[in-house]
Design an enzyme around this catalytic site. Structure first.
Site, PDB file in Angstrom:
ATOM      1  N   CYS A 269       0.813  -1.223   0.000  1.00 21.80           N
ATOM      2  CA  CYS A 269       0.000   0.000   0.000  1.00 21.80           C
ATOM      3  C   CYS A 269       0.844   1.268   0.000  1.00 21.80           C
ATOM      4  CB  CYS A 269      -0.973   0.000   1.168  1.00 21.80           C
ATOM      5  SG  CYS A 269      -0.224  -0.106   2.799  1.00 21.80           S
ATOM      6  N   HIS A 296      -1.928   2.153   7.360  1.00 24.06           N
ATOM      7  CA  HIS A 296      -2.401   2.146   5.976  1.00 24.06           C
ATOM      8  C   HIS A 296      -2.225   3.559   5.425  1.00 24.06           C
ATOM      9  CE1 HIS A 296      -4.239   0.600   2.446  1.00 24.06           C
ATOM     10  NE2 HIS A 296      -5.338   1.320   2.541  1.00 24.06           N
ATOM     11  N   ASP A 313      -8.702   5.006  -2.599  1.00 22.16           N
ATOM     12  CA  ASP A 313      -7.767   3.960  -2.186  1.00 22.16           C
ATOM     13  C   ASP A 313      -7.318   3.206  -3.434  1.00 22.16           C
ATOM     14  OD1 ASP A 313      -6.489   1.619  -1.210  1.00 22.16           O
ATOM     15  OD2 ASP A 313      -7.500   1.896   0.721  1.00 22.16           O
TER      16      ASP A 313
END
Length: 628
Positions: A269, A296, A313
């Site tokens: 990520c 995250h 995202d």
């Protein structure tokens, strides 16, 4: 010895659980510590499989339990976590002592002194991100990034989407003719829609998720072994992964600078968001990097047409679902900070509907000290020699809009509250379960497709790559769209989830590893006075090692009579047995398979990630408006 505050906070977070859950987790953690400390050279004592009873029943249900293990040095590797051989046992000893001494009569204080190591580390992290985000403003780097994006291809896809919207909703303001004002609005909307196409391309065509690198010799996925420091300032560390077949070590550098990633095009990520935010800045979007302290990162884009920041995202191909982390991933949020070329902003309140619980977790520093730090950094950025007064005034006005947007009134109705939120899809399933970022719960969406409002033919198409339902007319025109596979479901059982195989570049629906069977059901209903004539189905599925994907129809008639129609072949099925029915339930069952990966041996809608246009399922229903 002094206890590390981060470990103290992990242990203290156990108190958020019910008393019996907390005590079971403490005993389990203490047992793990003692087993390792008693036999530090026994590798089996350092390993925990994520399907072990102690993990499933005592650690995963408890808030903070898995975090304690990760904090002392445990690392994830597919379906297990383990403590590397070279990991220091000092923190494990600290955890053991802390678990023994932490009781209700001697609680750990929640108030951490301003000069504490925890606050210093937190503030230093904020400052590091504050400086790093300026990489995105490098003109040469932006030029290099812009060359990578297939702008013409994405613009064509955007215009196609606009035409579909015009046909579906008759949005005259999306046309390119008319007043200067309408032209400006059309440009703003087109820019938002272009972002949708950019995100899809980035997720499925450009960047690659890496759980563990592939062995260059035998093409087997390696397993994590250790990490070492890197002399490269653009690299935070180098992970070492070992091939269990060839026994060679494969390096996986974790780059924090986006430049090398434009060529490598892979990572997790951090790398995904790093590159996606750069691409957005290179295309002149007001973009900022969002850092969630619970581990995250993602991107936000300022939408001029909506006058608000939009959550994006790139790992999940998700836009504007800010509550996804709290409601879908079950994250226990604390601090979420946004970084851009203009400012540093605390945006936690956009991502939660449980402010009271979040405030209980924000114990690293006082709220005032955090505000002062963020404002100081923002002032520093906006006081630079090349920062214009006009830009400063614009950003201030934008900030006022943002603060108003983040206000939440309890018990008020909000569109976000009615959304369906799935767990995390990127990363291995066991890893996501260990982090508590996906669930195996059954879902009762109770959605019913009203087939009779589209004429005498209803055709539903679902594409698992785009995760999109389309209702099509006889000319192939899209009449209606619904995003998200769950949104069109009536019910699901067995923890059905959307599985992405990044190594094989395949995607499909599968059941939970703990479920012997999984079920999905779509429901199609007729209005009074109409009834069905024929039913046609074309769908993809794939089975391995004895796995089974079985289909059937429940046809319900107006006298409450129900018949079951088996579907022996979903590749091309046609029946007239549904004639005169008022409702159809289409049910798929995923079952069987062998060994611990049996859940993966029955795959619904298996399709290549590169196959973005072909439908995974087509259902065609013919009916009459007046039953005889």
């Amino acid at each position: 010895m002094d206890m590390d505050e981060s470990l103290e906070r992990c242990v203290k977070s156990l108190d958020q659980n019910e008393e019996d859950v907390r005590d079971e987790a403490r005993r389990a953690l203490l047992g793990i510590c003692r087993n390792v400390l008693r036999s530090p050279d026994n590798y089996r004592s350092r390993e925990l499989r994520l399907d072990d009873e102690v993990v499933v029943e005592k650690l995963l249900p408890a808030i903070g339990a898995m975090e304690c293990l990760f904090d002392v040095g445990y690392v994830e590797d597919g379906d297990r976590i383990f403590l590397p051989r070279n990991a220091s046992l000092l923190r494990l000893q600290s955890l053991s002592r802390l678990l023994c001494t932490t009781t209700e009569s001697s609680p750990i204080t929640d108030d951490i002194d301003k000069s504490s190591m925890a606050q210093k580390a937190f503030f230093n992290s904020i400052i590091d991100h504050f400086h790093s985000v300026m990489h995105y403003e490098d003109p040469n780097l932006q030029k290099q990034a812009r060359k990578i994006v297939p702008i013409a291809q994405l613009e064509i896809a955007t215009m196609t989407k606009i035409r579909e919207l015009q046909k579906s909703f008759k949005l005259d303001n999306l046309t390119t003719t008319g007043t200067t004002s309408s032209q400006f609005e059309a440009e703003l909307i087109a820019k938002d829609l272009f972002l949708v196409e950019l995100l899809r391309w980035f997720k499925y065509e450009f960047f690659e998720w890496v759980n563990s690198p592939i062995c260059p010799t035998c093409s087997t996925e390696c397993t994590y072994e250790d990490a070492i420091q890197s002399a490269n300032p653009h690299c935070s560390r180098i992970e070492l992964h070992r091939c269990q077949k060839c026994n060679i070590v494969v390096e996986f550098p974790r780059y924090t600078h986006p430049k090398p990633l434009l060529t490598l095009r892979r990572g997790r990520c951090g790398e995904w968001t790093n590159v996606f935010t750069l691409l957005c800045r290179s295309l002149d979007y007001d973009a900022r990097f969002i850092w969630d302290k619970t581990d995250h990162v993602w991107t936000e884009i300022w939408s001029a047409s909506n006058k608000r920041w939009i959550h994006i995202d790139p790992c999940e191909n998700v836009i504007d679902k800010p509550l996804m982390y709290e409601k879908g991933w079950q994250k226990k949020l604390s601090y979420i900070i946004a970084y851009s070329k203009d400012e540093v902003q605390d945006v936690t309140w956009r991502y939660t509907r449980d402010q009271e619980a979040v405030m209980k977790r924000r114990k690293i520093c006082t709220e005032q000290s955090l505000i002062e730090l963020l404002q100081s950094l923002t002032n520093q950025r906006q006081s630079s020699a090349n920062y214009s007064r006009a830009r400063r005034e614009y950003v201030i006005k934008r900030k006022v809009l943002e603060l108003a947007d983040m206000l939440y009134i309890p018990n008020s109705r909000n569109k976000d509250d009615e959304e369906t939120y799935e767990g995390r899809t990127s990363g291995s399933l066991m890893w996501r379960l260990a982090r508590g970022e996906t669930t195996q719960a059954d879902t009762k969406k109770n959605y019913i497709w009203d087939v009779s409002k589209y004429g005498q033919t209803f055709e539903l198409r679902y594409n698992i790559v785009k995760d999109l339902y389309d209702i099509i007319d006889n000319n192939g025109t899209i009449l209606e769209q619904k995003s998200g596979w769950l949104e069109g479901m009536n019910t699901t059982e067995g923890g059905i989830f959307r599985k992405i195989e990044d190594d094989w570049k395949m995607i499909y629906l599968a059941r939970s590893p703990q479920a012997k069977q999984g079920h999905v059901k779509w429901t199609f209903d007729m209005k009074s006075g109409s009834c069905l004539e024929t039913f046609t189905l074309k769908a993809k599925s794939c089975v391995f090692q004895g796995g089974s994907v079985s289909w059937k129809i429940e046809a319900v008639f107006d006298d409450d009579k129900t018949i079951i129609i088996p579907i022996p072949n979903c590749n091309n099925f046609y029946t007239e047995e549904v004639r005169q029915a008022m409702r159809l339930n289409v049910i798929v069952t995923l079952s069987n398979g062998q060994g611990q990966h049996a859940w993966q041996h029955a795959q619904l809608f298996r399709q290549s990630l590169d196959n973005t246009e072909e439908s995974s399922m087509i259902i065609n229903i013919q009916f009459k408006n007046h039953c005889v």
